[in-house]
Design an enzyme around this catalytic site. Structure first.
Site, PDB file in Angstrom:
ATOM      1  NE  ARG A  69       3.781   4.540  -3.246  1.00  0.00           N
ATOM      2  CZ  ARG A  69       4.568   3.647  -2.655  1.00  0.00           C
ATOM      3  NH1 ARG A  69       5.892   3.775  -2.722  1.00  0.00           N
ATOM      4  NH2 ARG A  69       4.070   2.642  -1.977  1.00  0.00           N
ATOM      5  CE1 TYR A 197      -1.466   4.400 -10.408  1.00  0.00           C
ATOM      6  CE2 TYR A 197       0.331   4.763  -8.867  1.00  0.00           C
ATOM      7  CZ  TYR A 197      -0.946   4.315  -9.139  1.00  0.00           C
ATOM      8  OH  TYR A 197      -1.700   3.801  -8.128  1.00  0.00           O
ATOM      9  N   GLY A 199       1.060   8.246  -7.247  1.00  0.00           N
ATOM     10  CA  GLY A 199       2.072   8.635  -6.267  1.00  0.00           C
ATOM     11  C   GLY A 199       3.352   9.188  -6.882  1.00  0.00           C
ATOM     12  CE  LYS A 206       1.612   7.718   0.562  1.00  0.00           C
ATOM     13  NZ  LYS A 206       0.808   6.844  -0.166  1.00  0.00           N
ATOM     14  CG  HIS A 226       2.013   5.787   4.700  1.00  0.00           C
ATOM     15  ND1 HIS A 226       2.459   4.598   4.171  1.00  0.00           N
ATOM     16  CD2 HIS A 226       0.977   6.153   3.908  1.00  0.00           C
ATOM     17  CE1 HIS A 226       1.724   4.262   3.119  1.00  0.00           C
ATOM     18  NE2 HIS A 226       0.811   5.193   2.952  1.00  0.00           N
ATOM     19  CB  SER A 248       1.429   1.081  -0.105  1.00  0.00           C
ATOM     20  OG  SER A 248       2.187   2.240   0.152  1.00  0.00           O
ATOM     21  CB  ALA A 249      -2.073  -2.105  -0.995  1.00  0.00           C
ATOM     22  CB  CYS A 250      -1.271  -2.851   4.679  1.00  0.00           C
ATOM     23  SG  CYS A 250       0.052  -3.711   3.818  1.00  0.00           S
ATOM     24  CG  ASP A 277      -2.160   7.549   1.984  1.00  0.00           C
ATOM     25  OD1 ASP A 277      -1.982   6.344   2.206  1.00  0.00           O
ATOM     26  OD2 ASP A 277      -1.408   8.219   1.245  1.00  0.00           O
ATOM     27  CG  ASN A 372      -1.425   0.332  -7.188  1.00  0.00           C
ATOM     28  OD1 ASN A 372      -1.987   0.465  -6.102  1.00  0.00           O
ATOM     29  ND2 ASN A 372      -0.547   1.220  -7.642  1.00  0.00           N
ATOM     30  CB  SER A 373      -7.194  -0.242 -10.709  1.00  0.00           C
ATOM     31  OG  SER A 373      -7.850  -1.246  -9.965  1.00  0.00           O
ATOM     32  NE  ARG A 374      -3.541   2.968  -5.334  1.00  0.00           N
ATOM     33  CZ  ARG A 374      -3.169   2.922  -4.065  1.00  0.00           C
ATOM     34  NH1 ARG A 374      -3.743   3.696  -3.171  1.00  0.00           N
ATOM     35  NH2 ARG A 374      -2.227   2.085  -3.665  1.00  0.00           N
ATOM     36  NE  ARG A 405      -1.585  -6.533   2.283  1.00  0.00           N
ATOM     37  CZ  ARG A 405      -2.795  -6.945   1.883  1.00  0.00           C
ATOM     38  NH1 ARG A 405      -3.090  -8.231   1.900  1.00  0.00           N
ATOM     39  NH2 ARG A 405      -3.671  -6.077   1.439  1.00  0.00           N
ATOM     40  CG  ASP A 500     -16.221  -8.758  12.226  1.00  0.00           C
ATOM     41  OD1 ASP A 500     -17.073  -8.585  13.116  1.00  0.00           O
ATOM     42  OD2 ASP A 500     -16.447  -9.366  11.161  1.00  0.00           O
ATOM     43  CG  ASN A 501     -10.215  -4.983  11.238  1.00  0.00           C
ATOM     44  OD1 ASN A 501      -9.988  -6.142  11.596  1.00  0.00           O
ATOM     45  ND2 ASN A 501      -9.934  -4.543  10.022  1.00  0.00           N
TER      46      ASN A 501
END
Ligand code: GTP
Ligand code: SPV
Ligand code: MN
Length: 589
Positions: A69, A197, A199, A206, A226, A248-250, A277, A372-374, A405, A500-501
């Site tokens: 994005r 690409y 998003g 989004k 989100h 994103s990505a977290c 998402d 960021n490959s998906r 993070r 474990d979360n």
């Protein structure tokens, strides 16, 4: 396909602007989609993967400059700058329409314009919303077909007079200098140009389901967030639902599909995925908050996805999936990415299209797949998809979880004191940036409710909307904050994360049900160590103590940074935020 005059008038206008050679309506039939797949393979736009190992799976590579994005080229065009607020890029709508019209002018000469009618949410549900995306990309058509409900049924639901979000996408020549992702909330309109690409171009995601929908939610009294949505089943078979907002990505896709550690699994704990998402949230008649996932697929981060970390996501990608910017194993035409396993293919093509030896790359630390490959995978493939996935009324939410993070500062988990304090906890979120958007990676930035890039209006008014919603929810969810990403002095993750979360989720539900006590700290309630089920977990007591500790000096500095961030909203900032900051400062002493 339709007599809806609003559709036909708009389509006519866009066709005159873009001047495609041909117009093709997407009816959602397998026959039509299959023809498009064949055409995309013939032109090289997509590569057919091993149909025995990965039936119905295809591969696509985007331009090197077009892999994430682009927040700096994303605009919210409201009549005044104040409506868009200090966080969003803004331009006056008529000026932006004029500027972009020049770019779209004749952009589809020699190309086909595909007309994609799609529904966000189950077709025909009172909570669903319809969009139509015009695009000159088959890749977009095929992705939209996975990510949303597409085709004739949507046109029927729209009827002769229904309203819809008008989405225009032209890939043009993917020139990053003239790339624009633009929203006109008052016109229900999205214009995207010069990207191909995710998003930036799957406009239901989004652009519509968060930026336009957050604006609609503000007007209509609901919320677009989100957030993942998961159902946690206990050994008695009761299911409690949790929504979680991480940037994103977290870790949303991972948490949404989590498999509990052995001990808890044996007791009968299970996680069911409703969404990974986006959540649309409304107040039900019983005064509880209800969540619907408006999407139909997962556009998930590939790197780090493995049988060990996220078995359910990996399973979801075994058929009918499009892979973007991962690596190809040319021996058997399957896919590979960092973290899939420790065995990169020797004969490979990297995400840039270079033939290479994957083992040598790996040894040299070179990336085979883009970070960021998906994968674009149908939700129905997911082994743990919830039986409530298609429920048009959504699921009742017991807990809202914020998280990001943070190498330091934020403890593993804490609970807010009440709804308003929870809004403050969400509003003060910060997280290290990731590869999901262009720009530097690993820099801490404030990201309220994980919505910094996705609020379609002034963020100060968005905070106010959260407070206003709180007044309408007579039986509100409890609000928490988590951090799976705390690092020790050597830079290792202190918490094992992933499955474990579940141990933390169980504590969250126990708190919602008033089953366990907690320790009150200046920032909220943290667990008593003995209330976390740590059976089978190899973690030493000192590490756990640190994971649950709050360093007052670090937090005093944190409040300073919060004040700096909030200052930009001026008088528009809700007073509750300032009160909560003052209160936190007082509690820190
Ligand atoms: P978007 O699709 O961009 O919104 O991302 P997301 O929030 O769904 O993130 P996702 O679950 O795809 O995770 C992103 C990255 O974080 C992946 O590389 C994961 O392997 C990693 N990750 C996810 N959960 C954890 C965790 O609990 N601990 C650690 N250390 N890493 C995690
Ligand atoms: C994100 O970046 O938060 C994503 C991927 O979920 S994208 O669709 O590109 O926004
Ligand atoms: Mn996301």
């Amino acid at each position: 396909m339709t007599n809806n005059k609003k559709v036909l008038t708009w389509l006519d206008e866009m066709v005159k602007l873009c001047r495609p050679d041909e117009i093709v309506w997407i009816d959602g039939s397998e026959e039509q989609l299959e023809k498009l797949r064949e055409e995309a393979v013939a032109t090289g736009e997509m590569i057919k993967l091993n149909q025995e190992k990965l039936p119905g799976c295809y591969y696509h590579r985007t331009a090197e400059n077009d892999v994430a994005r682009v927040e700096d080229r994303t605009f919210i065009c409201t009549p005044t700058k104040e409506e868009a607020g200090p966080i969003n890029n803004w331009m006056e709508p008529s000026e932006m329409y004029a500027k972009l019209s020049k770019l779209y002018d004749g952009s589809m000469i020699g190309r086909t314009m595909y007309v994609i009618p799609y529904s966000m949410g189950p077709v025909g549900s009172p909570f669903s919303k319809i969009g139509i995306e015009l695009t000159d990309s088959i890749y977009v058509v095929l992705n939209m077909d996975i990510m949303t409900r597409v085709g004739k049924a949507v046109v029927d639901a729209l009827g002769e007079d229904g309203d819809f979000v008008k989405c225009l996408h032209a890939k043009k020549d993917v020139n990053p200098e003239e790339r624009y992702i633009v929203h006109f909330p008052q016109d229900d309109t999205i214009w995207s140009i010069n990207s191909a690409y995710g998003g930036n171009v799957l406009l239901g995601k989004k652009c519509f389901a968060l930026r336009i929908a957050s604006y609609l939610g503000k007007q209509e009294g609901w919320m677009a967030e989100h957030m993942l949505i998961l159902g946690l089943e206990n050994p008695k078979g009761e299911v409690k639902y949790i929504c979680a907002a991480f940037p994103s990505a977290c870790g949303k896709t991972n948490l949404a599909m989590l498999i509990p550690p052995e001990g808890l699994k044996a007791q009968g704990y299970k996680v069911w995925t409703v969404g990974d998402d986006i959540a649309w949230l409304r107040v039900g008649e019983d005064g509880r908050l209800y969540a619907v996932n408006p999407e139909a697929g997962f556009f998930g981060v590939a790197p780090g996805t493995s049988e060990k970390t996220n078995f359910n996501a990996l399973e979801s990608t075994k058929k009918g999936t499009i892979f973007t910017n991962v690596a190809i194993n040319t021996d058997d035409m399957t896919v590979w990415w960092e973290g899939l396993d420790k065995n990169p293919p020797e004969n490979a093509i990297d995400w840039l299209g270079n033939k290479c030896n994957g083992k040598e790359y790996f040894a040299e630390g070179k990336k085979l797949a883009n970070p960021n490959s998906r994968f674009t995978a149908p939700a129905k493939n997911c082994p743990c998809i919830s039986s409530e996935f298609e429920n048009p009324n959504g699921v009742p939410v017991s807990a809202i979880v914020f998280g990001g993070r943070r190498a330091k500062t934020a403890p593993l988990v804490y609970q807010a004191r009440d709804w308003n304090h929870g809004v403050f906890v969400g509003a003060t979120m910060a997280s290290e940036t990731t590869a999901a958007a262009t720009g530097a990676v690993g820099v801490v930035r404030r990201d309220p409710m994980a919505m910094r890039p996705f609020v379609g209006y002034n963020m100060a008014d968005y905070f106010q909307h959260w407070y206003d919603m709180g007044k309408k929810i007579s039986n509100p969810p409890q609000i928490f904050n988590v951090n799976w990403f705390r690092l020790d002095d050597e830079g290792h993750f202190m918490w094992p994360g992933f499955g474990d979360n579940m141990r933390v989720l169980n504590w969250i539900i126990d708190r919602c049900e008033g089953k366990v006590d907690a320790v009150e700290t200046p920032i909220g309630f943290v667990p008593n160590k003995e209330d976390l089920d740590l059976e089978g977990l190899d973690i030493d007591d000192a590490a756990l103590t640190e994971l649950l500790s709050i360093d007052k000096d670090v937090w005093k500095d944190e409040v300073k940074q919060q004040r700096e961030f909030f200052a930009q909203f001026g008088d528009r900032l809700p007073k509750e935020i300032v009160d909560s900051m003052d209160d936190l400062e007082k509690r820190l002493g």
